[in-house]
Scaffold this motif. Sequence first.
Motif, PDB file in Angstrom:
ATOM      1  N   GLN A   9       0.645  -1.204  -0.165  1.00 47.46           N
ATOM      2  CA  GLN A   9      -0.114   0.026  -0.083  1.00 47.46           C
ATOM      3  C   GLN A   9       1.072   1.085  -0.098  1.00 47.46           C
ATOM      4  O   GLN A   9       1.914   1.189   0.544  1.00 47.46           O
ATOM      5  CB  GLN A   9      -0.733   0.092   1.084  1.00 47.46           C
ATOM      6  N   PRO A  10       0.433   2.214  -0.558  1.00 48.69           N
ATOM      7  CA  PRO A  10       1.214   3.633  -0.489  1.00 48.69           C
ATOM      8  C   PRO A  10       1.690   3.912   0.706  1.00 48.69           C
ATOM      9  O   PRO A  10       0.765   3.893   1.854  1.00 48.69           O
ATOM     10  CB  PRO A  10       0.331   4.706  -0.864  1.00 48.69           C
ATOM     11  N   LEU A  11       2.853   4.421   0.782  1.00 44.80           N
ATOM     12  CA  LEU A  11       3.467   5.063   2.210  1.00 44.80           C
ATOM     13  C   LEU A  11       2.695   6.194   2.677  1.00 44.80           C
ATOM     14  O   LEU A  11       2.708   6.378   3.970  1.00 44.80           O
ATOM     15  CB  LEU A  11       4.989   5.135   2.084  1.00 44.80           C
ATOM     16  N   VAL A  12       2.176   6.776   2.056  1.00 44.77           N
ATOM     17  CA  VAL A  12       1.443   7.969   2.433  1.00 44.77           C
ATOM     18  C   VAL A  12       0.377   7.698   3.421  1.00 44.77           C
ATOM     19  O   VAL A  12       0.102   8.393   4.403  1.00 44.77           O
ATOM     20  CB  VAL A  12       0.715   8.659   1.299  1.00 44.77           C
ATOM     21  N   LEU A  13      -0.326   6.376   3.148  1.00 41.03           N
ATOM     22  CA  LEU A  13      -1.256   5.792   3.947  1.00 41.03           C
ATOM     23  C   LEU A  13      -0.847   5.736   5.172  1.00 41.03           C
ATOM     24  O   LEU A  13      -1.492   5.783   6.296  1.00 41.03           O
ATOM     25  CB  LEU A  13      -1.984   4.711   3.188  1.00 41.03           C
ATOM     26  N   GLY A  14       0.442   5.221   5.255  1.00 36.14           N
ATOM     27  CA  GLY A  14       1.174   4.664   6.590  1.00 36.14           C
ATOM     28  C   GLY A  14       1.278   5.709   7.443  1.00 36.14           C
ATOM     29  O   GLY A  14       1.194   5.607   8.759  1.00 36.14           O
ATOM     30  N   TYR A  15       1.735   6.892   6.851  1.00 40.10           N
ATOM     31  CA  TYR A  15       2.048   8.105   7.790  1.00 40.10           C
ATOM     32  C   TYR A  15       0.776   8.587   8.161  1.00 40.10           C
ATOM     33  O   TYR A  15       0.755   8.834   9.342  1.00 40.10           O
ATOM     34  CB  TYR A  15       2.599   9.207   6.789  1.00 40.10           C
ATOM     35  N   ILE A  16      -0.191   8.619   7.459  1.00 43.19           N
ATOM     36  CA  ILE A  16      -1.524   9.116   8.071  1.00 43.19           C
ATOM     37  C   ILE A  16      -2.192   8.174   9.145  1.00 43.19           C
ATOM     38  O   ILE A  16      -2.406   8.792  10.203  1.00 43.19           O
ATOM     39  CB  ILE A  16      -2.447   9.233   6.943  1.00 43.19           C
ATOM     40  N   VAL A  17      -1.795   6.874   8.956  1.00 47.79           N
ATOM     41  CA  VAL A  17      -2.324   5.934  10.072  1.00 47.79           C
ATOM     42  C   VAL A  17      -1.565   6.172  11.475  1.00 47.79           C
ATOM     43  O   VAL A  17      -2.032   6.397  12.575  1.00 47.79           O
ATOM     44  CB  VAL A  17      -2.396   4.364   9.677  1.00 47.79           C
ATOM     45  N   ALA A  18      -0.443   6.429  10.985  1.00 53.05           N
ATOM     46  CA  ALA A  18       0.770   6.530  12.098  1.00 53.05           C
ATOM     47  C   ALA A  18       0.313   7.758  12.822  1.00 53.05           C
ATOM     48  O   ALA A  18       0.318   7.958  14.215  1.00 53.05           O
ATOM     49  CB  ALA A  18       2.189   6.711  11.726  1.00 53.05           C
ATOM     50  N   GLY A  19       0.105   8.851  12.221  1.00 55.33           N
ATOM     51  CA  GLY A  19      -0.296  10.252  12.747  1.00 55.33           C
ATOM     52  C   GLY A  19      -1.503   9.853  13.761  1.00 55.33           C
ATOM     53  O   GLY A  19      -1.783  10.445  14.616  1.00 55.33           O
ATOM     54  N   PHE A  20      -2.529   9.193  13.083  1.00 56.21           N
ATOM     55  CA  PHE A  20      -3.917   8.980  13.909  1.00 56.21           C
ATOM     56  C   PHE A  20      -3.466   8.306  15.232  1.00 56.21           C
ATOM     57  O   PHE A  20      -4.165   8.433  16.343  1.00 56.21           O
ATOM     58  CB  PHE A  20      -4.746   8.208  13.082  1.00 56.21           C
TER      59      PHE A  20
END
Length: 754
Positions: free
Chosen positions: A30-41
Amino acid sequence: MAELPSLINDLAYILISAGIVTLIFKRLKQPLVLGYIVAGFLVGPHMPYTASVVDTESIHLWADMGVMFLMFSLGLDFSFKKILKMGASPIIATTTIIFCMAMLGVFAGRMFGWGKMDCIFLGGMLAMSSTTIIYKAFDDLGLRQQQFAGLVMSVLILEDILAIIMMVMLSAIASGNQLGGSELVGSVMRIAFFLILWLTVGIFAIPWFLRKTRSLINPEVLLIVSLGLCCAMAVFSSKVGFSSAFGSFIMGSILAETIEAERIEKLVEPVKNLFGAIFFVSVGMLVDIGILMEYALPILALVLTIIIGQSVFGTIAFMLGGESLKSAMRCGFSMAQIGEFSFIIASLGLSLGVISDFLYPVVVAVSVITTFLTPYMIRLATPAYNSLELRLPNKVIKLLNHFSMSHPSTKEQSKWKKLLTQMTINTVIYSILSTAVITVMFTFVLPVLRKILPTWELHWYANAITGVLTILFIAPFLRAMVMKKNRSEEWKALWAESNINHLPLLFTILVRVVIAVNFIFYICNYLSRFSSAVMITIGIIVVLLIVVSRSIKQRSIRLERLFILNLRSRDIAAQVHGKKRPLYEGKLLDRDVHIAVFDIPMDTQWMGSSLKQLNLGKKYGIHITSILRANHRLNIPDGEYVLFPGDKLEVIGSDEQLAKFQQAVESEVFGEDMNLENREMKLRQMIIGSDSQLIGKSLMESRIRDKYSCMVIGLEEGKENLSHFSPQRKFQEGDIVWVVGEEEALGALFADQG
């Protein structure tokens, strides 16, 4: 010991969380951008089950820097010359998509009863597809080399630049909270003025500066200089009323025209990745589960709006741009998501205090869902076309394809149109440069001279000195404005064609002379109290002197040549190093035959094999036109050419053939050595005993290299250095030799020797 600041603790927490989550997302492809957003959450204040970031203000400050460096990197990938070479098709597609999706966003916001500014900003967010996500999806699906992917990326480039302009316009709208036509026109005029000014001055000065200091610049210095220029333009942009992101993008696009662009891009990438990660993590920190539950219906509606809207209007837009129905559907379906620019626009709305707090997490949720669906939408395009083809009559399909692909060529221009366009562009550019010089002289130089000459009587000298210097500085621009294109091929052809053309051609000169005289008139009017008639006379005389002056002519020509050299420097370097695509590429675009460049991996199984042995043409149906190796270009290689790791192959083929070839390039590799730890080389001393099997054998006869994969590197004879062991010398009892090899191989050799 002193306690660490909370910012350091927060950064450690953010980066560790982001690292763990992105590893999981990488595993899930999956795109890493989504990983960053989930980590921020997970680390945000709205997640009750994990520790939260304390110093959120500092994190958002770092996130703003992330936006700045993201835009700088985006500018490095951008080229205004590419936009000019694209023609009208991507421009038609881009403007259609942005207008339709923005109206859909405004309409959707109105349907839910949201405020006026919420609807306007929502329209801007829904109009921007994600360059990062689409590029990553094409890469993962092996579609990046296909023709439709190139069309999509062209539209995304235009969307990015229009998004910058949209941000500036949204800021102007938000400040007045109204859609005044005069304010919008004024905002667009200011954008155009500073855009042309910065690009012109930047392309003139920065490549020249980098070229002069090339011998002094190493990677470290180049990184610092580049980031310094980025921050300086960001500051200057904010000082004149634009966003720092706009200035960063402009500086990136200026540096994109330099020879050092690729080096700068590689050097800046780690900085961009770090601050970009913090930005996307800060986006995730704003996600509130309560708001998502409350606005579940609007989120679902917006997801459907994006998917259906981009699929339908995107397809129509690309057809209006000249694509066939199948290609247009593949392009439109690929753009059905929103991403980083939507977050940036949402951040702008929050920072200006004009949008509601719920809108940001709603847009983030919509982006996450549409990003997950992006690969499936790309795959769905072809089956959707096949299904539509079965249901629509053949006449309708042929009519649609004929309509979309029968656009008249935009390359054919009348001589008058071409000449007037060139004159207008020159006049606008030189007028902006002259305006900028006058502004700088009157704002900074004139006050200084008046302080040096403080009395009222001496002010006249200060004004006179400033006026003379200003006219000398703008003289090359005024001369180029009046004289340029007066001897061009179009001018000569029109003059020779008919006597009727003589008067209009002379009128174009008169118009430009009047504009030049107006600049002199303004300078005189600002600095003196002469009558209007006197100032007009002075203006005419000064312009005539500028036109006939040889020294000013030479200065004007030198400046123009330097500007053109700077503008073409990257293209020249690309041609020298064999990186520029051939000119015949454009002749293949109307057929299902395209050019692509493939990098041969360092661990390829093809290394050392000739093209004849690999038989790539017969296997995949492609044609290898060139091999790019280091700084050399090997054109039309025959079957005896051998491939090496790091080669670049320029290949011609259809989308299907190129996709199969790309898969072969990526899959036919040796892969990682799983026993890497056992490959360590050891150096051991070996004493030839009385029972050794080597006694009486020469080095060649012993077959130590072939049988044991070991090497005898020397003979110890009590000297300071080892003696060379001749291949003809026979081993003798008591010889002390030194052998190098892997641990297991040495063990086998020593065991056999007793």
